[in-house]
Enzyme design. Structure first.
Site, PDB file in Angstrom:
ATOM      1  N   ASN A 153       7.715  -4.459  -0.141  1.00 11.38           N
ATOM      2  CA  ASN A 153       7.972  -4.475  -1.582  1.00 11.38           C
ATOM      3  C   ASN A 153       7.391  -5.789  -2.095  1.00 11.38           C
ATOM      4  O   ASN A 153       7.962  -6.845  -1.870  1.00 11.38           O
ATOM      5  CB  ASN A 153       9.486  -4.399  -1.835  1.00 11.38           C
ATOM      6  N   SER A 174      15.596 -10.679   3.913  1.00 15.94           N
ATOM      7  CA  SER A 174      15.137 -11.749   4.803  1.00 15.94           C
ATOM      8  C   SER A 174      14.757 -11.240   6.195  1.00 15.94           C
ATOM      9  O   SER A 174      15.008 -11.904   7.205  1.00 15.94           O
ATOM     10  CB  SER A 174      16.179 -12.865   4.903  1.00 15.94           C
ATOM     11  N   LYS A 208       7.114  -6.885  -5.039  1.00 14.24           N
ATOM     12  CA  LYS A 208       7.797  -7.423  -6.241  1.00 14.24           C
ATOM     13  C   LYS A 208       6.749  -7.895  -7.258  1.00 14.24           C
ATOM     14  O   LYS A 208       5.667  -7.325  -7.312  1.00 14.24           O
ATOM     15  CB  LYS A 208       8.783  -8.520  -5.840  1.00 14.24           C
ATOM     16  N   GLY A 236      15.850 -12.690  -0.089  1.00 14.59           N
ATOM     17  CA  GLY A 236      15.136 -13.909  -0.466  1.00 14.59           C
ATOM     18  C   GLY A 236      15.908 -15.183  -0.186  1.00 14.59           C
ATOM     19  O   GLY A 236      15.539 -16.262  -0.653  1.00 14.59           O
ATOM     20  N   HIS A 252      16.480  -0.899  -6.859  1.00 12.56           N
ATOM     21  CA  HIS A 252      16.494  -2.223  -6.247  1.00 12.56           C
ATOM     22  C   HIS A 252      17.508  -3.108  -6.972  1.00 12.56           C
ATOM     23  O   HIS A 252      17.665  -3.012  -8.189  1.00 12.56           O
ATOM     24  CB  HIS A 252      15.092  -2.858  -6.304  1.00 12.56           C
ATOM     25  N   GLU A 275      20.215  -3.016   1.325  1.00  9.72           N
ATOM     26  CA  GLU A 275      19.793  -4.390   1.104  1.00  9.72           C
ATOM     27  C   GLU A 275      20.952  -5.208   0.560  1.00  9.72           C
ATOM     28  O   GLU A 275      21.220  -5.163  -0.649  1.00  9.72           O
ATOM     29  CB  GLU A 275      18.643  -4.442   0.095  1.00  9.72           C
ATOM     30  N   GLU A 283      17.376  -6.033  -7.882  1.00  8.63           N
ATOM     31  CA  GLU A 283      16.784  -6.841  -8.954  1.00  8.63           C
ATOM     32  C   GLU A 283      16.646  -6.013 -10.241  1.00  8.63           C
ATOM     33  O   GLU A 283      16.777  -6.536 -11.341  1.00  8.63           O
ATOM     34  CB  GLU A 283      15.430  -7.410  -8.486  1.00  8.63           C
TER      35      GLU A 283
HETATM   36  P1  13P Z   1      13.092 -10.438   1.175  1.00  5.23           P
HETATM   37  O1  13P Z   1      12.496  -9.794   2.400  1.00  5.23           O
HETATM   38  O2  13P Z   1      12.158 -11.384   0.490  1.00  5.23           O
HETATM   39  O3  13P Z   1      14.449 -11.013   1.447  1.00  5.23           O
HETATM   40  O4  13P Z   1      13.314  -9.249   0.113  1.00  5.23           O
HETATM   41  C1  13P Z   1      13.943  -8.090   0.513  1.00  5.23           C
HETATM   42  C2  13P Z   1      13.814  -7.089  -0.564  1.00  5.23           C
HETATM   43  O5  13P Z   1      14.395  -7.234  -1.629  1.00  5.23           O
HETATM   44  C3  13P Z   1      12.933  -5.952  -0.351  1.00  5.23           C
HETATM   45  O6  13P Z   1      13.089  -4.982  -1.340  1.00  5.23           O
END
Ligand code: 13P
Length: 251
Positions: A9, A214, A11, A174, A96, A168, A98
């Site tokens: 992903n 992560s 982002k 992150g 997601h 997640e 976010e």
């Molecule tokens: P990270 O791997 O940067 O922690 O992000 C995970 C994520 O949100 C994937 O959709």
């Protein structure tokens, strides 16, 4: 047998040129040395059509990170599921944390997005996961169950076969703080049991459940060794071909 998948992903990272270069590098690497699992890259909308031109989608699937909750019309700035599909993409991430957290993607909105994605022939990577407070209050099971019930359990068993679930935990995204493999396995097994209660054991056994948060080449082997963790949804570590390949090789 359910599919093992490592998905990236991106982002809101990578301009068009850098994104195309990364996708080309992955395409070259993975077509030369075929991975043992399904690989998907989910990119910003603007990359999709360019990347679809050269990506060998029998090796690397292509997906968007979101789509609109409306079919078409006067929704300035939105991108519909039909538009995503018309680029050549086959997947879309929906739900997601976010999107839920920053853009008010409520369970109702997500339900519409999922329906439109499926209607347009896209497979959905549907994200669920609890916040740190919810985990500390031991509410993680409740939260993930409600997220499934709120946006995808209206689907028929046949439709649900087009859903890939991604667990997640928000506190692991992150942050460099991964769920331990045991923590992740425990909730993945729970998620599978909730799916079994709704759709039956066969559908649950066939559902791919990814871990995200992560995840990197160093912790992927331990996570992927667990029976209910079918792969990963990777953020930061999907932005460099070598890092992403390291995780793919762990699967
Ligand atoms: P990270 O791997 O940067 O922690 O992000 C995970 C994520 O949100 C994937 O959709």
């Amino acid at each position: 047998m359910r599919k093992k998948i490592v998905a990236g992903n991106w982002k809101m990272n990578m301009n068009l040129q850098d994104g195309v270069a990364l996708a080309k590098e992955l395409n070259d690497t993975l077509t030369a040395q075929k991975p043992n699992c399904g690989v998907i890259i989910c990119t910003p909308f603007i990359h999709l059509a360019s990347i679809a031109q050269f990506l060998d989608q029998s090796v690397i699937g292509l997906g968007a990170e979101n789509c609109a909750d409306k079919e078409k019309g006067a929704y300035t700035g939105e991108v519909s599921a039909e538009m995503v599909k018309s680029t050549g993409a086959q997947y879309v991430i929906i739900g997601h944390s976010e999107r839920r957290g920053y853009y008010n993607d409520t369970p109702e909105v997500l339900k519409e997005k999922v329906l439109l994605a499926l209607k347009n022939g896209l497979k959905v990577i549907f994200c669920i996961g609890e916040s740190l407070e919810e985990r500390e209050a031991n509410k993680q099971n409740e939260v993930v169950k409600a997220e499934l019930e709120g946006s995808v359990f209206n689907l028929s068993a046949e439709e649900f076969k087009n859903i890939i679930v991604a667990y997640e935990p928000i506190w692991a995204i992150g942050t460099g703080k991964t769920a331990t493999a045991d923590q992740a396995e425990e909730i993945h097994a729970y998620i599978r049991s909730v799916i079994a209660d709704k759709y039956g054991k066969e559908v649950a056994d066939d559902t791919t459940i990814l871990y995200g948060g992560s995840c990197k080449a160093s912790n992927a082997p331990e996570l992927f060794a667990k029976p209910d963790i079918d792969g990963g949804l990777i953020g930061g570590a999907s932005l460099k071909a070598a890092d992403f390949k390291g995780i793919i090789d762990a699967r």
